[in-house]
Enzyme design. Structure first.
Site, PDB file in Angstrom:
ATOM      1  N   GLY A 188      -0.377  10.753  14.025  1.00 38.45           N
ATOM      2  CA  GLY A 188      -0.170  11.608  15.141  1.00 38.45           C
ATOM      3  C   GLY A 188       0.725  10.629  16.111  1.00 38.45           C
TER       4      GLY A 188
ATOM      5  N   ASP B 271       2.475   7.401  -2.289  1.00 37.14           N
ATOM      6  CA  ASP B 271       2.510   8.354  -3.259  1.00 37.14           C
ATOM      7  C   ASP B 271       3.608   8.760  -4.052  1.00 37.14           C
ATOM      8  OD1 ASP B 271      -0.204   8.847  -2.531  1.00 37.14           O
ATOM      9  OD2 ASP B 271       0.023  10.918  -1.573  1.00 37.14           O
TER      10      ASP B 271
ATOM     11  N   TYR C 112      -8.596   2.159  -0.888  1.00 40.52           N
ATOM     12  CA  TYR C 112      -8.360   1.231   0.130  1.00 40.52           C
ATOM     13  C   TYR C 112      -8.158  -0.128  -0.120  1.00 40.52           C
ATOM     14  CZ  TYR C 112      -9.610   5.169   3.214  1.00 40.52           C
ATOM     15  OH  TYR C 112      -9.746   6.483   4.005  1.00 40.52           O
ATOM     16  N   MET C 113      -8.696  -0.481  -1.255  1.00 43.60           N
ATOM     17  CA  MET C 113      -8.249  -1.563  -1.785  1.00 43.60           C
ATOM     18  C   MET C 113      -6.915  -1.893  -2.350  1.00 43.60           C
ATOM     19  SD  MET C 113     -11.534  -2.418  -4.362  1.00 43.60           S
ATOM     20  CE  MET C 113     -11.120  -3.977  -4.869  1.00 43.60           C
TER      21      MET C 113
END
Length: 512
Positions: free
Chosen positions: A229, A284, A435-436
């Site tokens: 944002g 991704d 998150y790793m």
């Protein structure tokens, strides 16, 4: 609306259609959505394709020439001279220690599509007409130019990293700074914590130099910090004017690039001589046209560690089942490639391919078969897969992305419940390494990619281009206009050879 990226700034235009077979001359038919799960994403893609298809009159004997001209117009990249025709070009100050620097001719091009399909029935075929007519599509080659449009002593360059973490952020920051200094730029700053740093008075600029960034690539994360944002485009450009920023390098995904394009347009509107250049950052790998984005190779490599751990857990337990959830909101590239690379996955589930959990052809039935025949199983699922099975909260994050339900936990719970109901013992382990993976440093492959992307971003800015992004296309580096890469998310084609290779590796059936 005090949000940077609104539906108005996300430029959805009739570009790069999912070109399909024709039932009769002069008409194009769009494929049907494969599942309700992906209906929203599909219809957005289909809308783009439909709008593009209506502009093609295959009965026109000159349709190929018109199509090519339209493509060239859409992929023409904005230049400073569009708004400032009298902008002065000066000899490049890019100087490396070699006898003669190698420059890129402004007329050099990179071929966007390299496969000449002979039939729409070919695996992964993307055709313009029923005969799969070959039309060359060229894009601008990236690299240093002999002439530049900014004097280094007048440049104040800023770098901003937006969205989530991704391996390679520090590598790109480092090379942008180093390349700017080679050009002779002395005033380089980092904007802390994404676009937020343009408006938050408590977040001062971070002075950058080669000395500051020399070893930052040895660590994961972002030296500048990240956030989602931010303020409105107007406030961002106001801040740029106040600070005297005339080169902005934006590292981020589709939403961030939509913001960068809006910033570029606002600068043009205000007649500000500013170069806005994007570097695609999405773990991704869902950015259009590009072979891959930085961080993807590292993510696939790290994901294999989680898959291997799940395999060991499953293989070591009586009737063990390992479930691994990987990144991939709307695109299953990481899950597919990691499954293919590991060779230890029995079931790979991605957002692009619908599946049933229950029923005679469901995932759970196949898991029971694997337990009976192999004694263990490993499931790899992308985070965006199977969202139709989960409660829709309609919640969104600061970037406007839909908050996804946890499909990994759901599969774990449903698997335990299923085997309990049929009276078969099963030991189900669930691993979420998200998150790793995001926080590790880039591997060698991504390190090279980040190095070249960072260099070419600076070359593009000094060459006078703005509203562009840089990427690797068919193993060559190219500049693309931002609207062309943000029209919609790139996704796995279930008819592609790569997905079929994955299915060959896992041996899984259709779960429908």
């Amino acid at each position: 609306m005090d949000v940077l990226i609104s539906s108005a700034t996300m430029c959805i235009s009739p570009k790069n259609p999912l070109l399909v077979r024709s039932a009769r001359p002069g008409s194009l038919i769009l494929p049907k959505p494969r599942s309700p799960t992906n209906s929203v994403r599909f219809h957005r893609v289909a809308a783009v394709a439909a709008a593009r298809a209506t502009a093609i009159d295959l009965s026109d004997p000159e349709w190929k020439l018109k199509y090519q001209r339209d493509f060239e117009e859409r992929f023409s990249i904005p230049h400073i001279t569009d708004a400032f025709p009298d902008a002065e070009a000066i000899p490049s100050t890019f100087c490396v220690k070699m006898r003669s620097p190698t420059y890129i001719n402004t007329k050099d091009r990179v071929l966007l599509k390299v496969i000449n399909y002979s039939s729409p029935a070919s695996a992964g075929a993307v055709c313009i007409d029923p005969d799969c007519t070959w039309i060359e599509q060229w894009v601008q080659r990236a690299g240093p130019r002999e002439n530049i449009y900014f004097r280094p002593e007048d440049v104040k360059a800023a770098i901003v990293t937006c969205g989530g973490l991704c391996p390679g952020l520090n590598d790109v920051i480092r090379l942008i700074v180093i390349t700017l200094e080679i050009y002779g730029v002395k005033n380089i700053v980092g904007i802390p914590f994404g676009y937020r740093g343009f408006s938050d008075k408590n977040l001062p600029e971070i002075p950058l130099s080669r000395k500051v960034v020399q070893n930052i690539h040895l660590s994961g994360g972002s030296l500048l910090g990240v956030s989602r944002g931010g303020p409105t485009v107007t406030k961002i450009v106001d801040s740029m004017e106040e600070r005297g920023i005339n080169m902005l390098f934006v590292l981020g995904g589709n939403g961030t690039h939509a913001g960068a394009n809006a910033i570029h347009n606002e600068c043009v509107k205000r007649r500000m001589k500013v170069a806005v250049v994007g570097v695609p950052k999405t773990i991704d790998n869902d950015i259009l046209h590009m072979d891959k984005t930085f961080g993807f190779d590292t993510a696939v490599e790290e994901a294999q560690r989680a898959i291997n751990s799940a395999y060991i857990e499953a293989h070591s337990a009586y009737h063990g089942i390992g479930v691994v959830k990987l990144m991939g909101r709307s695109s299953g590239f990481i899950a597919m490639q990691a499954s293919l690379a590991s060779g230890q996955v029995d079931i790979c589930l991605i957002p692009e391919v619908p599946f049933n959990l229950h029923g005679p052809d469901g995932v759970l039935k196949h898991l029971n078969y694997l337990i009976e025949t192999k004694g263990s199983a490993v499931v790899c699922v992308a985070e965006g897969a199977g969202q139709s099975f989960l409660e829709n909260t309609n919640a969104k994050d600061a970037s406007g992305n839909k908050v996804l339900g946890d499909i990994g936990v759901h599969i774990q719970q449903e698997t335990k419940k299923y085997f309990k109901e049929i009276g078969v013992a099963a030991d189900v382990k669930y691993i979420d390494p998200t998150y790793m993976i995001r926080a590790v440093r880039a591997n060698a492959s991504d390190g090279i990619l980040c190095t070249v992307l960072g260099q070419n971003a600076v070359h593009g800015a000094f060459a006078g281009y703005s509203g562009i992004t840089v990427g690797i296309i068919n193993n060559h580096y190219a500049y693309l206009p931002i609207p062309e890469v943000i029209a919609y998310d790139k996704s796995v084609d279930p008819n592609s050879r790569m997905w079929h290779r994955c299915l060959t590796s896992t041996g899984q059936p259709d779960f429908l």
